[in-house]
Design a protein around this motif. Structure first.
Motif, PDB file in Angstrom:
ATOM      1  N   HIS A 102      -5.236   4.225   7.782  1.00 37.36           N
ATOM      2  CA  HIS A 102      -5.640   3.447   6.608  1.00 37.36           C
ATOM      3  C   HIS A 102      -7.134   3.603   6.328  1.00 37.36           C
ATOM      4  O   HIS A 102      -7.558   3.915   5.216  1.00 37.36           O
ATOM      5  N   THR A 103      -7.954   3.423   7.364  1.00 32.09           N
ATOM      6  CA  THR A 103      -9.399   3.535   7.193  1.00 32.09           C
ATOM      7  C   THR A 103      -9.789   4.958   6.820  1.00 32.09           C
ATOM      8  O   THR A 103     -10.614   5.181   5.931  1.00 32.09           O
TER       9      THR A 103
ATOM     10  N   ASN B  58      -9.104   5.641   3.293  1.00 32.97           N
ATOM     11  CA  ASN B  58     -10.043   4.969   2.406  1.00 32.97           C
ATOM     12  C   ASN B  58     -11.355   5.721   2.328  1.00 32.97           C
ATOM     13  O   ASN B  58     -11.895   5.950   1.243  1.00 32.97           O
TER      14      ASN B  58
ATOM     15  N   ASN C 174      -3.277   3.508  -1.277  1.00 29.66           N
ATOM     16  CA  ASN C 174      -3.604   3.001   0.040  1.00 29.66           C
ATOM     17  C   ASN C 174      -3.717   1.479   0.044  1.00 29.66           C
ATOM     18  O   ASN C 174      -3.659   0.852   1.100  1.00 29.66           O
TER      19      ASN C 174
ATOM     20  N   PHE D 164      -0.906  -0.130   1.815  1.00 36.67           N
ATOM     21  CA  PHE D 164      -0.638   0.300   3.189  1.00 36.67           C
ATOM     22  C   PHE D 164      -0.243  -0.893   4.055  1.00 36.67           C
ATOM     23  O   PHE D 164      -0.841  -1.957   3.969  1.00 36.67           O
ATOM     24  N   VAL D 165       0.784  -0.700   4.846  1.00 40.88           N
ATOM     25  CA  VAL D 165       1.210  -1.743   5.777  1.00 40.88           C
ATOM     26  C   VAL D 165       1.260  -1.122   7.160  1.00 40.88           C
ATOM     27  O   VAL D 165       1.726  -0.005   7.325  1.00 40.88           O
ATOM     28  N   LYS D 166       0.745  -1.852   8.145  1.00 44.26           N
ATOM     29  CA  LYS D 166       0.697  -1.347   9.518  1.00 44.26           C
ATOM     30  C   LYS D 166       2.105  -0.980   9.992  1.00 44.26           C
ATOM     31  O   LYS D 166       3.019  -1.789   9.905  1.00 44.26           O
TER      32      LYS D 166
ATOM     33  N   SER E  46       6.226  -0.434   3.528  1.00 42.07           N
ATOM     34  CA  SER E  46       4.965  -0.518   2.793  1.00 42.07           C
ATOM     35  C   SER E  46       5.238  -1.043   1.388  1.00 42.07           C
ATOM     36  O   SER E  46       6.366  -1.031   0.903  1.00 42.07           O
TER      37      SER E  46
ATOM     38  N   ARG F 170      -6.050  -4.498  -3.731  1.00 42.38           N
ATOM     39  CA  ARG F 170      -6.276  -4.491  -2.296  1.00 42.38           C
ATOM     40  C   ARG F 170      -6.636  -5.891  -1.809  1.00 42.38           C
ATOM     41  O   ARG F 170      -6.192  -6.325  -0.756  1.00 42.38           O
TER      42      ARG F 170
ATOM     43  N   ASP G  69      -8.832  -3.863   8.350  1.00 41.14           N
ATOM     44  CA  ASP G  69      -7.555  -3.298   8.758  1.00 41.14           C
ATOM     45  C   ASP G  69      -6.455  -3.657   7.767  1.00 41.14           C
ATOM     46  O   ASP G  69      -6.559  -4.615   7.015  1.00 41.14           O
ATOM     47  N   ALA G  70      -5.401  -2.844   7.778  1.00 43.04           N
ATOM     48  CA  ALA G  70      -4.294  -3.059   6.855  1.00 43.04           C
ATOM     49  C   ALA G  70      -3.487  -4.278   7.291  1.00 43.04           C
ATOM     50  O   ALA G  70      -3.443  -4.605   8.479  1.00 43.04           O
TER      51      ALA G  70
END
Lengths: 121, 498, 236
Positions: free
Chosen positions: A8-9, A12, A52, A55-57, A75, B180, C28-29
């Protein structure tokens, strides 16, 4: 601050990099086709940023199949739909820009922005 | 009751039908588009009493607001829709005779899409849907600017397209940041929860949003595309672009700023930027020799004035800004439409070539005269009331900053009056220019006869002129609508942040 | 000089925006989608009925966006048509080196598969990744390969316009069924949902996606073809 280095990071940061590269191409290059390419690069950056956001862990694709149990996190489907719209719009703009450039090239026989009076900013 | 979504669907359906009709009978497309706009305008008027009572919410796809998309038509949206529809109804009437080449079938379709984009932007209640309609508006304007396919219009269109796409990119980033942070796209829902965002996120979203829409709203320094685009488009399209497209973008920007990003600093920034746009536009217009470029720079100035009034953030100033939007839509459309036939008759864009043209085009000359007076703000005309109330509202807002800015606004008005008087002087001179004596109308008469535009083109122009003079009589009901729109806008403003 | 100034400006902009965005994007997501996404996922089976929830968002929940998106494509296609003028017949200009033997033969062998695969992707849009947009593009690629191989595509101009218009009218028409029907809202799910996850399911979604597929294919084919024609008095 400890930055969690997940996909995810990384996505980004990467999308932001693409945005800056694309904008830099648009503002520094003088060839019209190159500028359109820059626009596309920046567009991809924005699209990654957008998709993004959903985004889901440990999430899977938001498609229900027999293989995926309902317990599995999925997601967010909304940004994926948004990004489809945004890609299509980007395509439309690119196609139109190229058509305009082809048309202008047939008249002016140059693609250099600095040689075309009307395009000086 | 008419469902407000039909205001968008009827023109859109007609676009596809026109594409079908174009295959065999392109000559019917202009009439079809005129009928569609007339029908839509009628519908918009029938919605008026209902919307004045309470805003209408239209649910799409059977899902309630934050999940699906909704349209939200309050007095503000309906007022802008009416401005859009009435202006384009008159301009499409003008286009019957003005656009006569073999591609006029496509022109009608693109013209309708420009309207669809604008209507969608003012009616939608969803921020991503706003982006989609914004794109429809932008792309149809890029194409219509290039309609004449000569070097100037192609260059103007490419420049507009590149800047406009950067703008829409920024808008998209802003939407990504908001999603977001909050996980929703509905504007009302975001507004209710925007306080949850950390301040830096909110500032970033506000900055990207303002820059993104600012390109289309022609806010200084993002307006370098405007003089080229507005001056090389066909005159009917210039009238639309100057008459309502910039204003729609501007009001949508202010609406979002009011509901999501109400930072006091942003209001001040926009007020200062508005005055800077005004001064730059008016001074640049003063130096122009090309009539359409002059009108385009004058639009930058007028939009600056409107932005200044809108960002003062008081109810009186906002009402005055809405009146000025109406005044500008009528006056600037009339000016562009009149200049369209002057350009056709004399074959020149230079103001110097129009010496003595008012003798041979008396009606056009007189309408130009009236529209200029209203734009500058001379008493009995509509423009006087809007401009006067902007100045009064700005002075009575009490702060020193606003008063200083008002002084600069008055300076801009003086410059505006100066260059328009110079043009009128040319029009009413005794000695005609060569281009004027050589001009012939399609009726092919002699050098002394009238070369007035055809009646179909003059009727809409006269309608605009009639509104500018007689609009004062309607001032009561127009102010009533503007007042409701102001209430609609201020209901979104929860609190201003320092 | 211009480049140096632009570079400095960009660097400053980058620093400023980067520092703002760091607070947004270096977090974090989440573990679950937020409110809108979760609601849509929860209602996938009973409300929209499509196994692919992205499709139900594209076609149903945000179907109005998709109508706008199709309109944007239509706009781009008609803009290109306007710029390149009314070409009476598509005159394909051959470059110095015409298409080679391998390209020609390979292209001819491939056309049917492009169409078949495109159709498959369109029809299965509500079950698997794909749908009207990718499917339409795949079909249009078939036309594009035909143009590359220099084969005459004997499709009259009007046909693309006809397909595109009818598909547009069809999209709005399907939406209006919902508006004037019981549901009372544009683009509502009006048809029976069927068996979740099977080919005949998801009610109105496959129909809308099929219409979108036709529209995208016609628009892209028309637009690409325009680039290969030249208008009066102009040289490529």
């Amino acid at each position: 601050m400890m930055i969690p280095l997940s996909i995810h990071t990384i996505l980004n940061i990467g999308s932001f990099g693409l945005l800056v590269i694309g904008l830099a191409i648009i503002f520094t290059k003088r060839n019209l086709i190159t500028m359109v390419i820059g626009l596309n690069v920046a567009d991809v950056g924005a699209n990654i940023l957008l998709v993004n956001a959903g985004f889901v862990k440990d999430g899977t694709a938001p498609i229900f199949t027999t293989a995926v149990g309902s317990a599995q996190a999925m997601s967010d489907p909304v940004p994926q739909a948004l990004v489809l719209t945004s890609i299509v719009i980007g395509f439309g703009i690119t196609a139109l820009a190229l058509a305009l450039i082809v048309k202008l090239y047939r008249r002016r026989t140059t693609l250099d922005v600095s040689k075309i009076r009307g395009l000086k900013w | 009751m008419v469902n407000p979504i039909m205001l968008i669907l009827i023109p859109l359906l007609t676009v596809f039908l026109i594409n079908l009709v174009n295959i065999k009978w392109p000559k019917f497309s202009a009439g079809l588009s005129f009928l569609a706009i007339a029908l839509t305008t009628g519908m918009a008027f029938t919605l008026l009493p209902e919307v004045m009572q309470a805003p209408i919410e239209v649910v799409i796809a059977g899902t309630k607001a934050p999940i699906g998309i909704n349209l939200l038509i309050g007095p503000l949206g309906l007022m802008l829709s009416l401005i859009i529809l009435v202006t384009s109804l008159l301009v499409s009437m003008y286009s019957f005779s003005y656009i006569s080449d073999e591609r006029k079938g496509m022109y009608s379709g693109l013209f309708l899409l420009l309207i669809v984009g604008s209507l969608g932007m003012v009616m939608t209640g969803d921020i991503f849907n706003l982006f989609v309609f914004f794109e429809i508006l932008c792309i149809s304007s890029y194409i219509l600017v290039a309609y004449q396919r000569n070097e100037h219009s192609l260059e103007a269109s490419i420049k507009y397209l590149l800047l406009g796409s950067i703008g829409s990119l920024f808008l998209l980033i802003s939407i990504a940041i908001l999603y977001r942070g909050l996980g929703t796209l509905n504007i009302a829902d975001i507004a209710a929860r925007v306080g949850e965002l950390p301040p830096s996120t909110r500032i970033a979203a506000a900055a990207f949003f303002t820059i993104g829409i600012g390109v289309e709203a022609a806010i200084f320094p993002l307006n370098s595309w405007l003089p080229d685009a507005h001056s090389s488009a066909p005159s009917s399209i210039s009238a639309m672009l100057s008459g309502f497209v910039i204003e729609v973008a501007l009001v949508v920007l202010i609406k979002i700023v009011f509901s999501l990003f109400a930072f006091a600093a942003l209001f001040w920034l926009l007020a200062v930027v508005g005055v800077v746009s005004l001064l730059i536009g008016e001074f640049a217009a003063y130096r122009q020799e090309n009539i359409k470029r002059m009108l385009a720079y004058s639009s930058i100035g007028q939009v600056g004035l409107i932005l200044f009034a809108l960002s003062l953030g008081t109810e009186a100033a906002t009402r005055a800004a809405f009146l000025q939007i109406i005044n500008h839509a009528a006056a600037k459309s009339a000016l562009f439409l009149v200049s369209g036939y002057m350009i056709i008759r004399t074959g020149s864009y230079q103001i110097a070539d129009y010496r003595g043209i008012a003798r041979r085009m008396p009606v056009s000359g007189f309408v130009f005269f009236l529209a200029v007076l209203s734009l500058v703000g001379v008493p009995p005309l509509f423009g006087f009331f809007s401009k006067f109330s902007i100045v009064m509202a700005a002075v009575s807002s009490g702060s020193t900053g606003a008063t200083v800015l008002t002084g600069l606004v008055l300076l801009g008005t003086v410059v505006e009056a100066a260059y328009f008087i110079r043009v009128l002087q040319h029009f009413y001179q005794r000695e005609p220019a060569k281009a004027v004596t050589a001009a012939r109308s399609e009726r092919g008469a002699g050098a002394e006869s009238s070369i007035e535009a055809p009646i179909a083109a003059m009727l809409p122009v006269l309608a605009f002129a009639l509104f500018l003079t007689g609009g004062v009589l309607l001032l009561g009901s127009i102010t009533g609508l503007a007042d409701a729109a102001v209430q609609d806008l201020f209901a979104r403003l929860v609190s201003v942040l320092a | 000089m211009r480049k140096v100034v632009t570079g400095l400006l960009l660097a400053g902009f980058l620093f400023y925006v980067g520092s703002l965005l760091a607070g947004i994007f270096l977090v974090d997501a989440p573990e679950q989608p937020r409110i809108v996404g979760s609601t849509i996922l929860a209602g996938a089976e009973d409300e929209a009925g499509a196994a692919n929830t992205v499709t139900s968002v594209v076609v149903l929940y945000r179907g109005f966006d998709t109508l706008g998106e199709v309109t944007v494509l239509f706009l781009a296609a008609s803009g290109i048509a306007l710029l390149f003028g009314h070409a009476g017949k598509a005159k394909i200009k051959k470059g110095n080196a015409g298409p080679g033997f391998i390209l020609r033969t390979g292209g001819r062998l491939l056309y049917p598969f492009f169409f078949l695969f495109g159709l498959y992707v369109i029809i299965h849009g509500h079950l698997s990744p794909g749908g009207g947009f990718p499917g339409g593009v795949i079909v249009a690629t078939g036309f594009f390969v035909a143009l590359l191989t220099g084969d005459r595509v004997n499709i009259p101009e009007g046909w693309f316009a006809l397909c595109e218009s009818l598909a547009g009218v069809g999209f709005i028409g399907l939406g209006l069924v919902g508006l004037f029907g019981e549901a009372g809202s544009f683009l509502a799910q009006v048809f029976p949902l069927g068996d979740f996850g099977s080919l005949v399911s998801a009610g109105i979604i496959p129909f809308i996606y099929a219409v979108i597929g036709v529209k995208v294919a016609a628009e892209l084919s028309g637009a690409v073809g325009r680039f290969y024609t030249s208008d009066e008095g102009e040289t490529l």
